[in-house]
Design a protein around this motif. Structure first.
Motif, PDB file in Angstrom:
ATOM      1  N   SER A  65      35.124  -1.546   0.334  1.00  8.15           N
ATOM      2  CA  SER A  65      35.369  -2.940   0.711  1.00  8.15           C
ATOM      3  C   SER A  65      35.909  -3.747  -0.458  1.00  8.15           C
ATOM      4  O   SER A  65      36.660  -4.712  -0.257  1.00  8.15           O
ATOM      5  N   GLU A  66      35.554  -3.371  -1.681  1.00 11.79           N
ATOM      6  CA  GLU A  66      36.153  -3.994  -2.866  1.00 11.79           C
ATOM      7  C   GLU A  66      37.523  -3.386  -3.132  1.00 11.79           C
ATOM      8  O   GLU A  66      38.501  -4.108  -3.345  1.00 11.79           O
ATOM      9  N   TRP A  67      37.592  -2.067  -3.114  1.00  8.18           N
ATOM     10  CA  TRP A  67      38.816  -1.348  -3.460  1.00  8.18           C
ATOM     11  C   TRP A  67      40.001  -1.777  -2.599  1.00  8.18           C
ATOM     12  O   TRP A  67      41.083  -2.084  -3.102  1.00  8.18           O
ATOM     13  N   CYS A  68      39.802  -1.828  -1.280  1.00  6.46           N
ATOM     14  CA  CYS A  68      40.943  -2.029  -0.375  1.00  6.46           C
ATOM     15  C   CYS A  68      41.446  -3.462  -0.346  1.00  6.46           C
ATOM     16  O   CYS A  68      42.527  -3.726   0.188  1.00  6.46           O
ATOM     17  N   HIS A  69      40.706  -4.398  -0.936  1.00  5.13           N
ATOM     18  CA  HIS A  69      41.168  -5.786  -0.955  1.00  5.13           C
ATOM     19  C   HIS A  69      42.189  -6.050  -2.050  1.00  5.13           C
ATOM     20  O   HIS A  69      42.849  -7.095  -2.035  1.00  5.13           O
ATOM     21  N   SER A  70      42.328  -5.145  -2.992  1.00  2.00           N
ATOM     22  CA  SER A  70      43.316  -5.328  -4.053  1.00  2.00           C
ATOM     23  C   SER A  70      44.595  -4.590  -3.683  1.00  2.00           C
ATOM     24  O   SER A  70      44.586  -3.366  -3.490  1.00  2.00           O
ATOM     25  N   ALA A  71      45.694  -5.317  -3.587  1.00  4.10           N
ATOM     26  CA  ALA A  71      46.968  -4.718  -3.195  1.00  4.10           C
ATOM     27  C   ALA A  71      47.441  -3.668  -4.192  1.00  4.10           C
ATOM     28  O   ALA A  71      48.237  -2.787  -3.845  1.00  4.10           O
ATOM     29  N   PRO A  98       4.451 -10.945  11.603  1.00  2.00           N
ATOM     30  CA  PRO A  98       4.755 -10.995  10.168  1.00  2.00           C
ATOM     31  C   PRO A  98       3.573 -10.563   9.302  1.00  2.00           C
ATOM     32  O   PRO A  98       2.434 -10.555   9.749  1.00  2.00           O
ATOM     33  N   GLU A  99       3.875 -10.193   8.087  1.00  2.00           N
ATOM     34  CA  GLU A  99       2.866  -9.877   7.069  1.00  2.00           C
ATOM     35  C   GLU A  99       3.067 -10.856   5.915  1.00  2.00           C
ATOM     36  O   GLU A  99       4.204 -11.219   5.591  1.00  2.00           O
ATOM     37  N   GLN A 100       2.000 -11.307   5.287  1.00  2.00           N
ATOM     38  CA  GLN A 100       2.085 -12.297   4.220  1.00  2.00           C
ATOM     39  C   GLN A 100       1.475 -11.735   2.939  1.00  2.00           C
ATOM     40  O   GLN A 100       0.266 -11.822   2.733  1.00  2.00           O
ATOM     41  N   PRO A 101       2.275 -11.163   2.057  1.00  2.00           N
ATOM     42  CA  PRO A 101       1.720 -10.602   0.823  1.00  2.00           C
ATOM     43  C   PRO A 101       1.430 -11.683  -0.211  1.00  2.00           C
ATOM     44  O   PRO A 101       2.044 -12.759  -0.198  1.00  2.00           O
ATOM     45  N   ALA A 102       0.489 -11.399  -1.110  1.00  2.00           N
ATOM     46  CA  ALA A 102       0.300 -12.264  -2.269  1.00  2.00           C
ATOM     47  C   ALA A 102       1.466 -12.049  -3.219  1.00  2.00           C
ATOM     48  O   ALA A 102       1.971 -10.929  -3.350  1.00  2.00           O
ATOM     49  N   PRO A 103       1.968 -13.097  -3.887  1.00  2.00           N
ATOM     50  CA  PRO A 103       3.103 -12.929  -4.805  1.00  2.00           C
ATOM     51  C   PRO A 103       2.794 -11.920  -5.902  1.00  2.00           C
ATOM     52  O   PRO A 103       1.664 -11.829  -6.393  1.00  2.00           O
ATOM     53  N   GLY A 104       3.819 -11.144  -6.273  1.00  2.00           N
ATOM     54  CA  GLY A 104       3.669 -10.159  -7.334  1.00  2.00           C
ATOM     55  C   GLY A 104       4.129 -10.687  -8.676  1.00  2.00           C
ATOM     56  O   GLY A 104       4.602 -11.829  -8.800  1.00  2.00           O
ATOM     57  N   ASN A 105       4.028  -9.825  -9.703  1.00  2.00           N
ATOM     58  CA  ASN A 105       4.403 -10.240 -11.053  1.00  2.00           C
ATOM     59  C   ASN A 105       5.366  -9.268 -11.726  1.00  2.00           C
ATOM     60  O   ASN A 105       5.515  -9.277 -12.939  1.00  2.00           O
ATOM     61  N   VAL A 106       6.003  -8.391 -10.934  1.00  2.00           N
ATOM     62  CA  VAL A 106       6.843  -7.349 -11.509  1.00  2.00           C
ATOM     63  C   VAL A 106       7.952  -7.938 -12.380  1.00  2.00           C
ATOM     64  O   VAL A 106       8.514  -8.996 -12.079  1.00  2.00           O
ATOM     65  N   THR A 107       8.235  -7.249 -13.486  1.00  2.00           N
ATOM     66  CA  THR A 107       9.354  -7.610 -14.352  1.00  2.00           C
ATOM     67  C   THR A 107      10.389  -6.497 -14.263  1.00  2.00           C
ATOM     68  O   THR A 107      10.084  -5.330 -14.530  1.00  2.00           O
ATOM     69  N   LEU A 108      11.598  -6.855 -13.861  1.00  2.00           N
ATOM     70  CA  LEU A 108      12.666  -5.882 -13.671  1.00  2.00           C
ATOM     71  C   LEU A 108      13.712  -6.009 -14.765  1.00  2.00           C
ATOM     72  O   LEU A 108      13.835  -7.045 -15.420  1.00  2.00           O
ATOM     73  N   SER A 109      14.474  -4.940 -14.932  1.00  2.00           N
ATOM     74  CA  SER A 109      15.570  -4.939 -15.901  1.00  2.00           C
ATOM     75  C   SER A 109      16.853  -4.550 -15.164  1.00  2.00           C
ATOM     76  O   SER A 109      16.966  -4.762 -13.963  1.00  2.00           O
ATOM     77  N   ASP A 110      17.797  -3.970 -15.852  1.00  2.00           N
ATOM     78  CA  ASP A 110      19.077  -3.639 -15.212  1.00  2.00           C
ATOM     79  C   ASP A 110      19.706  -2.465 -15.947  1.00  2.00           C
ATOM     80  O   ASP A 110      19.450  -2.241 -17.136  1.00  2.00           O
ATOM     81  N   GLY A 111      20.523  -1.688 -15.225  1.00  2.00           N
ATOM     82  CA  GLY A 111      21.327  -0.670 -15.864  1.00  2.00           C
ATOM     83  C   GLY A 111      20.686   0.680 -16.048  1.00  2.00           C
ATOM     84  O   GLY A 111      21.175   1.499 -16.831  1.00  2.00           O
ATOM     85  N   ALA A 112      19.603   0.981 -15.310  1.00  2.00           N
ATOM     86  CA  ALA A 112      18.934   2.271 -15.482  1.00  2.00           C
ATOM     87  C   ALA A 112      19.608   3.403 -14.712  1.00  2.00           C
ATOM     88  O   ALA A 112      19.313   4.568 -14.951  1.00  2.00           O
ATOM     89  N   MET A 113      20.496   3.064 -13.768  1.00  2.00           N
ATOM     90  CA  MET A 113      21.216   4.070 -12.991  1.00  2.00           C
ATOM     91  C   MET A 113      22.705   3.974 -13.317  1.00  2.00           C
ATOM     92  O   MET A 113      23.237   2.873 -13.536  1.00  2.00           O
ATOM     93  N   PRO A 114      23.422   5.101 -13.345  1.00  2.00           N
ATOM     94  CA  PRO A 114      24.848   5.057 -13.688  1.00  2.00           C
ATOM     95  C   PRO A 114      25.690   4.433 -12.582  1.00  2.00           C
ATOM     96  O   PRO A 114      25.421   4.641 -11.391  1.00  2.00           O
ATOM     97  N   VAL A 115      26.689   3.655 -12.980  1.00  2.00           N
ATOM     98  CA  VAL A 115      27.620   3.036 -12.039  1.00  2.00           C
ATOM     99  C   VAL A 115      29.049   3.205 -12.561  1.00  2.00           C
ATOM    100  O   VAL A 115      29.269   3.434 -13.753  1.00  2.00           O
ATOM    101  N   ILE A 116      30.014   3.084 -11.649  1.00  2.00           N
ATOM    102  CA  ILE A 116      31.419   3.036 -12.040  1.00  2.00           C
ATOM    103  C   ILE A 116      32.047   1.807 -11.401  1.00  2.00           C
ATOM    104  O   ILE A 116      31.508   1.230 -10.453  1.00  2.00           O
ATOM    105  N   ASP A 117      33.214   1.416 -11.917  1.00  2.00           N
ATOM    106  CA  ASP A 117      33.947   0.285 -11.340  1.00  2.00           C
ATOM    107  C   ASP A 117      35.252   0.786 -10.728  1.00  2.00           C
ATOM    108  O   ASP A 117      35.546   1.995 -10.718  1.00  2.00           O
ATOM    109  N   ALA A 118      36.062  -0.145 -10.220  1.00  2.00           N
ATOM    110  CA  ALA A 118      37.304   0.223  -9.539  1.00  2.00           C
ATOM    111  C   ALA A 118      38.264   0.945 -10.479  1.00  2.00           C
ATOM    112  O   ALA A 118      38.942   1.894 -10.073  1.00  2.00           O
TER     113      ALA A 118
END
Length: 290
Positions: free
Chosen positions: A266-272, A140-160
């Motif tokens: 896997s999401e799409w095919c579960h809806s009849a 194993p490797e043991q890194p020191a904890p980081g402090n990165v701050t992340l956001s959301d929505g920077a890449m395009p997505v679509i829904d069903a």
């Protein structure tokens, strides 16, 4: 920013070379469908300094039919994981696996979506590092904890709902194996086939025999042959949103862009109410008679 980094360039970074002066965090995303022993493989051998990332628990939330087998985790959970891996604001990240970056691309896409742009894939993954004759580590490797701050929505997505009609106005790529697209086999999901209008584009077609990505010009030719055109909206799905990220990385390497359908088949095919079609035609084997 380049999506791909070759082993020699990574070795130079890890040895303190290069002209960026940037700290590099190396992440090992050892995962493959049907192989739950990624961490064991990592502990046996990995690139020195690499931190193991568990795709099933750190790059996905719990499976549920309405969101698919590997739904994206909440932002807060992903940021907590990224800090646990030792990522700080201003770092560069290099991700790899031992399967042609089929799994590591999920992390690449998630970090990009979270607003973290300095992230690369090690072209060819662990196999390319081995082939270059560079050292490996165990345990194993043991890194020191980081402090990165992340956001959301920077890449395009679509829904069903958008996926249902995407093929009529744009290009919807199915990144799964061709036999799953045609509905000849389905090893994990309850229905076999594909989303109506989707074009078969297996991720394996993005790679050379040694697991490295095809050259940008070859990738451009591939995606243009599949129907990519400037101004035509393009989206990608796979079984659960993992290898579709690989397709998006390949498209970006070619100079193209595409949206991800995170829930994927896997999401799409579960809806009849969602139609599933079979055969090699985007609209099903009986499309010619409609």
């Amino acid at each position: 920013m380049d999506t791909l980094l070759n082993p020699a360039a990574l070795k130079d970074r890890l040895d303190g070379g290069g002209d960026t002066g940037q700290r590099t965090v190396l992440l090992d995303v050892r995962w493959a469908l049907g192989d739950p022993h990624g961490q064991d493989h990592y502990l046996r051998e990995h690139i020195p300094g690499a931190i193991f990332v568990d795709l099933a628990t750190e790059l996905a939330g719990p499976a549920e039919p309405r969101r698919g087998r590997h739904p994206l985790p909440p932002l807060e959970q992903f940021q907590e994981s990224a800090r646990r891996w030792g990522i700080n604001d201003g770092d560069a990240v290099v991700a790899y696996d031992d399967s042609g970056n089929m799994a590591a691309a999920r992390l690449w896409w998630m970090l990009r979506n979270a607003g973290f742009r300095q992230v690369h894939l090690l072209d060819g993954g662990l196999a390319a590092w081995r082939a270059a004759g560079f050292a490996l580590a165990a345990g194993p490797e043991q890194p020191a904890p980081g402090n990165v701050t992340l956001s959301d929505g920077a890449m395009p997505v679509i829904d069903a709902e958008q996926a249902a009609t995407w093929g009529r106005k744009g290009l919807l790529l199915d990144a799964r194996a061709a036999e799953r697209y045609r509905g000849e086999i389905e090893p994990v999901d309850p229905r076999a086939g594909h989303i109506p209008g989707a074009v078969s584009a297996p991720t394996t077609g993005n790679l050379q025999a040694d697991g490295r990505f095809l050259a940008p010009a070859e990738l451009r030719e591939r995606f243009e042959r599949l129907g990519y055109r400037p101004g035509v909206p393009t989206a990608v799905y796979c079984g659960s949103g993992v290898t579709a990220a690989h397709e998006i990385a390949a498209l970006e390497t070619a100079g193209f862009s595409a949206a991800l359908y995170p829930g994927s088949f896997s999401e799409w095919c579960h809806s009849a109410s969602n139609e599933v079609v079979t055969g090699a035609d985007p609209y099903g084997e009986d499309a010619a008679t409609r």
